[in-house]
Design an enzyme around this catalytic site. Structure first.
Site, PDB file in Angstrom:
ATOM      1  N   SER A 260      54.288  27.188  -3.564  1.00  0.00           N
ATOM      2  CA  SER A 260      53.244  27.034  -2.557  1.00  0.00           C
ATOM      3  C   SER A 260      52.308  28.239  -2.625  1.00  0.00           C
ATOM      4  O   SER A 260      52.530  29.170  -3.398  1.00  0.00           O
ATOM      5  CB  SER A 260      53.863  26.943  -1.166  1.00  0.00           C
ATOM      6  N   LYS A 261      51.324  28.220  -1.776  1.00  0.00           N
ATOM      7  CA  LYS A 261      50.324  29.295  -1.700  1.00  0.00           C
ATOM      8  C   LYS A 261      50.960  30.681  -1.599  1.00  0.00           C
ATOM      9  O   LYS A 261      50.423  31.660  -2.094  1.00  0.00           O
ATOM     10  CB  LYS A 261      49.430  29.078  -0.467  1.00  0.00           C
ATOM     11  N   ARG A 262      52.103  30.688  -0.917  1.00  0.00           N
ATOM     12  CA  ARG A 262      52.807  31.962  -0.743  1.00  0.00           C
ATOM     13  C   ARG A 262      53.085  32.671  -2.070  1.00  0.00           C
ATOM     14  O   ARG A 262      53.219  33.877  -2.148  1.00  0.00           O
ATOM     15  CB  ARG A 262      54.162  31.718  -0.078  1.00  0.00           C
TER      16      ARG A 262
END
Ligand code: GLU
Length: 492
Positions: A260-262
């Site tokens: 994910s973006k994380r």
């Protein structure tokens, strides 16, 4: 493969093309190429709130950049290619395709109008939770009388159309990657086919389109596994033969959670901007959930198209490893010839604001100087910036550790004189003169090389020293060394 292979990539245009989506597109593309099939691009924009035209453009751009050319589907100029269109679901909706098929199921008693309000559905969910039942629709509108329906209509309620899921039995299929998968029908639910807005839901539109577009294999991420039994029941209700299904493994970030973006950059566009080559991304994505028997890592042009197979796909999650991706990009960058490397580097150099007319040697020579070290194109301007300006930006740590050595200022003043007297200011002459200077003064090579490097480039590390000095030119090198001498002398 005996069948006429037709596969599709069916993105929902709600943002940039992400790594997972690009991997799905690539696997469909490779599968089509391998079996001389047809690769179709279908835009699934039935989420009226989140779909944007801009996202469609981003998808086109990223696919074109990766070289995932589709044989049929929506085209960037608004046209369409192929005989099974339209290939954009909102257009298909406007043409009444979904309503027609939904009506057919309603007429046959396999689907029904549901008038439940959001509040009623919410209550239903709470009740189910209290009774420890799965929070699914309880089917209360399955058997509405005409009278009940017209009362709801009069109240102004807008109905949805729900699929009448069988209560008993099992829905199973032989997934080409996960093997046998099965779901108990009692755990499935009467899903919505047509929303109150008249728009179809993903599960409904997807089946209608896969059928009408004669899709032979549905290859998609395994986040869709739970949708597949719903879709299979639709095929059954229509009496249609279903395609083969292949669900690609999940992609995890380095920490083991879903990518994910994380985890940093996740869209193809971001990687493009950072300076990854499309060949790298294509090669890297191919290895996310697929491998050859001998775990080949780097593939020549056309090799993936040749070697890809669904049998080589794993069902276990694949891990996205940014370090490996950079390594791979370095491998691909090293394969470029001088001219191509400059072409790729040019946008980054232009954007950097450096004075590209400053260097006295051709830009392609400068850029090629460090080609073995590059991992991404965006790092090139910073690595070479000292070639593009009059003065050196000194790295304070390099200055501290190198110029504070007692021999530094002596080396710098001496070497400036040595360099001034070289007539043929070329790498080999500069090297020979530098080594001779070290020897004559009883210094180790490093004691001379290090301060000279910092003096001319401002950094403790960089391109091969004597080539770099040659490229800077005699006047510039001598001037910089003299300026650095002042700096080193002041440190004493
Ligand atoms: N529009 C769906 C998505 O983007 C497509 C899923 C499918 O391939 O069926 O996830």
């Amino acid at each position: 493969m005996e069948k006429n292979i037709r596969v599709r990539f069916a993105p929902s245009p709600t943002g940039h093309l992400h790594i997972g989506g690009a991997r799905t597109a690539l696997f469909n593309y490779l599968f089509a190429r391998k079996y001389s099939g047809t690769f179709i691009l279908r835009i699934e924009d039935t989420d009226e709130l989140r779909s944007t035209q801009e996202s469609v453009k981003w998808i086109f751009e990223s696919m074109a950049w990766l070289g995932l050319n589709w044989d049929e589907g929506a085209m960037p100029d608004g046209s369409q290619k192929g005989d099974f269109g339209p290939y954009v679901q909102s257009v298909r909706e406007a043409n009444g395709i979904y309503r027609e098929y939904a009506k057919k199921l309603v007429d046959e008693g396999k689907a029904y109008y549901c008038y439940c309000t959001a509040e009623e559905l919410d209550e239903m969910r709470k009740k189910a939770a209290l009774e420890k039942r799965p929070p699914k629709y309880d089917g209360r509108c399955r058997h509405l009388t005409d009278e009940q329906r017209s009362r709801f209509e009069k109240e102004g309620r807008k109905p949805v159309i729900r699929f009448r899921m069988p209560d008993e039995g099992i829905t199973s299929w032989k997934d080409l990657i996960h093997k046998e998968l099965s779901f108990e029908n009692k755990l499935l639910y009467d899903f919505i086919m047509i929303k109150a807005s008249g728009y179809p839901t993903y599960n409904f539109a997807c089946v209608i389109d896969d059928y009408l577009m004669k899709i032979s294999h549905v290859i998609r991420g395994d986040d869709h596994i739970s949708n597949t039994p719903l879709q299979i029941n639709l095929y059954k209700a229509f009496g249609w033969q279903m395609p083969e299904f292949a669900h690609l493994s999940m992609i995890l970030g380095p920490d083991g959670s879903r990518l994910s973006k994380r985890h940093g950059a996740t869209s193809v566009q971001e990687y493009r901007k950072e300076g990854f080559l499309p060949e790298t991304i294509k090669n890297y994505l191919a290895l996310l959930g697929w491998s050859t028997q001998d775990s080949q890592q780097i593939f020549e042009k056309g090799e993936l198209e040749d070697k890809f197979s669904l049998e080589g796909c794993q069902k276990n999650p694949a891990t996205f490893d940014p370090v490996k991706l950079k390594w791979m990009n370095g491998e691909y960058l090293r394969k470029l010839d001088k001219k191509t490397m400059l072409e790729f580097a040019m946008p980054y150099l232009r954007e950097s604001g450096l004075d590209l007319s400053y260097p006295r040697v051709p830009l392609e020579d400068l850029v090629y100087l460090e080609y073995e070290k590059y991992k991404v194109l965006s790092e090139i301007p910073a690595l070479l910036s000292f070639f593009f300006k009059e003065n050196v930006d000194f790295d304070s740590q390099a200055v501290e550790s190198v110029f504070s050595k007692p021999s530094a200022s002596k080396v710098l003043s001496g070497i400036a004189d040595v360099y001034s007297s070289i007539d043929n200011f070329k790498e080999s002459e500069i090297e020979a003169a530098t080594r001779k200077f070290a020897k004559d003064n009883g210094l180790k090579n490093g004691e001379v090389f290090h301060p000279v490097r910092v003096a001319v480039s401002g950094k403790a590390q960089g391109p091969t020293l004597f080539k770099m000095i040659e490229y800077l030119g005699k006047d510039c090198a001598v001037k910089r060394i003299r300026a650095a001498f002042e700096l080193a002398a002041a440190k004493k």
